[in-house]
Scaffold this motif. Structure first.
Motif, PDB file in Angstrom:
ATOM      1  N   UNK A 147     -35.383  35.946  -1.756  1.00  0.00           N
ATOM      2  CA  UNK A 147     -34.415  35.533  -2.771  1.00  0.00           C
ATOM      3  C   UNK A 147     -35.136  35.470  -4.106  1.00  0.00           C
ATOM      4  N   UNK A 148     -34.497  35.985  -5.143  1.00  0.00           N
ATOM      5  CA  UNK A 148     -35.070  35.981  -6.488  1.00  0.00           C
ATOM      6  C   UNK A 148     -34.375  34.901  -7.309  1.00  0.00           C
ATOM      7  N   UNK A 149     -35.162  33.941  -7.790  1.00  0.00           N
ATOM      8  CA  UNK A 149     -34.630  32.904  -8.660  1.00  0.00           C
ATOM      9  C   UNK A 149     -34.842  33.293 -10.117  1.00  0.00           C
ATOM     10  N   UNK A 150     -33.872  32.942 -10.946  1.00  0.00           N
ATOM     11  CA  UNK A 150     -33.898  33.326 -12.359  1.00  0.00           C
ATOM     12  C   UNK A 150     -34.562  32.222 -13.171  1.00  0.00           C
TER      13      UNK A 150
ATOM     14  N   UNK B 244     -27.353  31.978  -4.485  1.00  0.00           N
ATOM     15  CA  UNK B 244     -27.944  30.884  -3.725  1.00  0.00           C
ATOM     16  C   UNK B 244     -28.356  29.764  -4.690  1.00  0.00           C
ATOM     17  N   UNK B 245     -28.257  28.529  -4.223  1.00  0.00           N
ATOM     18  CA  UNK B 245     -28.751  27.380  -4.984  1.00  0.00           C
ATOM     19  C   UNK B 245     -30.028  26.895  -4.318  1.00  0.00           C
TER      20      UNK B 245
ATOM     21  N   UNK C  28     -30.929  28.794  -9.805  1.00  0.00           N
ATOM     22  CA  UNK C  28     -30.018  29.817  -9.305  1.00  0.00           C
ATOM     23  C   UNK C  28     -30.823  30.984  -8.736  1.00  0.00           C
ATOM     24  N   UNK C  29     -30.494  31.350  -7.520  1.00  0.00           N
ATOM     25  CA  UNK C  29     -31.146  32.484  -6.882  1.00  0.00           C
ATOM     26  C   UNK C  29     -30.132  33.535  -6.482  1.00  0.00           C
ATOM     27  N   UNK C  30     -30.610  34.724  -6.276  1.00  0.00           N
ATOM     28  CA  UNK C  30     -29.732  35.810  -5.846  1.00  0.00           C
ATOM     29  C   UNK C  30     -30.415  36.576  -4.717  1.00  0.00           C
ATOM     30  N   UNK C  31     -29.692  36.824  -3.649  1.00  0.00           N
ATOM     31  CA  UNK C  31     -30.213  37.570  -2.501  1.00  0.00           C
ATOM     32  C   UNK C  31     -30.238  39.049  -2.853  1.00  0.00           C
TER      33      UNK C  31
END
Length: 308
Positions: free
Chosen positions: A270-273, A233-234, A248-251
């Motif tokens: 969502x976890x963003x880095x 995810x953006x 940048x995120x990841x579900x």
């Protein structure tokens, strides 16, 4: 003067339910109407037993403590001892506040035929006096707790967090940041920020090292990382000194926030880095916002039953 047992039962049941509901509302606990009713009924039956002198329970302090613990456990079913103790302390505080308001109303009304027997107040005063006292006590207690909580520096509260993705799980500490309003602009899901070094425990380094390229529009992933493509995810953000930023995120499959009372589970977060460190002392490794603590994924069954 004739005293009706059913009136004593009803008065105590109503007051107990108001107290139990007040504690749940202040602590934002998930409750069930039937558990609140059963807990209040236990307390009301105790009042009947003490009034009828079937057992000398009213004079036993230990029995009263056990009764309180049972009522709290029946009403809220706490998972941890620490949570049980917090709920028990608040139960007593709310009880004192509601009882004080009820006595104040009785003093104003000044009923002639009221007296105490074995610790139970009885008389022909209207039940609405007890109810109004309970409601007034709830309002006073709620406002007092709101004032106290507003003075607590919430940004200093640190929580344990569990992040699951596929068959891997990361456990670390995060800090509550009241200014963190990040959400997925499309789904409105809550966003958690975690340091890149920590995310290496559950995500491949090749994927995390590709973040810069992905944000730059170059979506090139290694074959082993392609399975994460649909999870990416953006997330746009704005901060001091930087407008229209992108993260940048990841579900992930599940995010669990561990509190003193229970665990708040979110299956949509969502976890963003974050490529830097949040804490120089390494006390925490991520940030969460207030949204993820509001139990948006949990329906309060009591209110659901009321609406029906």
């Amino acid at each position: 003067m004739t005293i009706y047992i059913d009136i004593i039962l009803l008065e105590n049941l109503c007051m107990n339910c108001i107290i139990l509901f007040s504690v749940a509302y202040i602590m934002k606990l998930k409750i069930k109407g039937i558990r609140i009713f059963l807990s209040g009924l236990v307390g009301a039956i105790y009042a009947i037993l003490t009034y009828m002198e079937l057992f000398p329970l009213y004079s036993n302090f230990f029995i009263k403590i056990v009764l309180s613990v049972c009522m709290v456990y029946i009403a809220y079913n706490p998972k941890k001892i620490k949570g049980l103790l917090k709920e028990l302390v608040l139960f007593y505080l709310v009880s004192f506040a509601l009882g004080g308001c009820a006595f104040a109303l009785l003093y104003i009304v000044k009923p002639q035929d009221i007296f105490m027997k074995n610790g139970v107040y009885i008389g022909t005063y209207p039940i609405k006096i007890a109810l109004l006292g309970g409601i007034a006590g709830f309002i006073i207690t709620y406002i007092a707790f709101k004032i106290v909580k507003s003075k607590i520096a919430k940004e200093q509260i640190i929580y344990k967090i569990k992040i699951k993705i596929e068959d891997k799980e990361l456990q670390t500490d995060v800090i509550l940041d009241t200014g963190n309003m990040l959400k997925d602009p499309i789904t409105n899901d809550a966003v958690v920020l975690i340091e890149k070094e920590k995310m290496l425990e559950i995500l491949p380094a090749s994927l995390l090292d590709s973040i810069g390229n992905i944000l730059g529009g170059e979506l090139k992933l290694e074959d082993k990382d392609l399975k994460y493509k649909t999870r990416l995810r953006i997330i746009p953000f704005t901060s001091v000194g930087k407008q229209n930023g992108m993260m940048m995120g990841i579900k992930v499959d599940q995010v669990t926030i561990v509190t003193d009372v229970d665990e708040i589970i979110n299956n949509k977060a969502i976890v963003c880095i974050y490529d830097k460190s949040f804490s120089k002392t390494k006390r925490y490794f991520g940030l969460i916002g207030l949204d993820i603590l509001e139990r948006n994924d949990v329906k309060n069954e009591y209110f659901a039953n009321v609406k029906k």
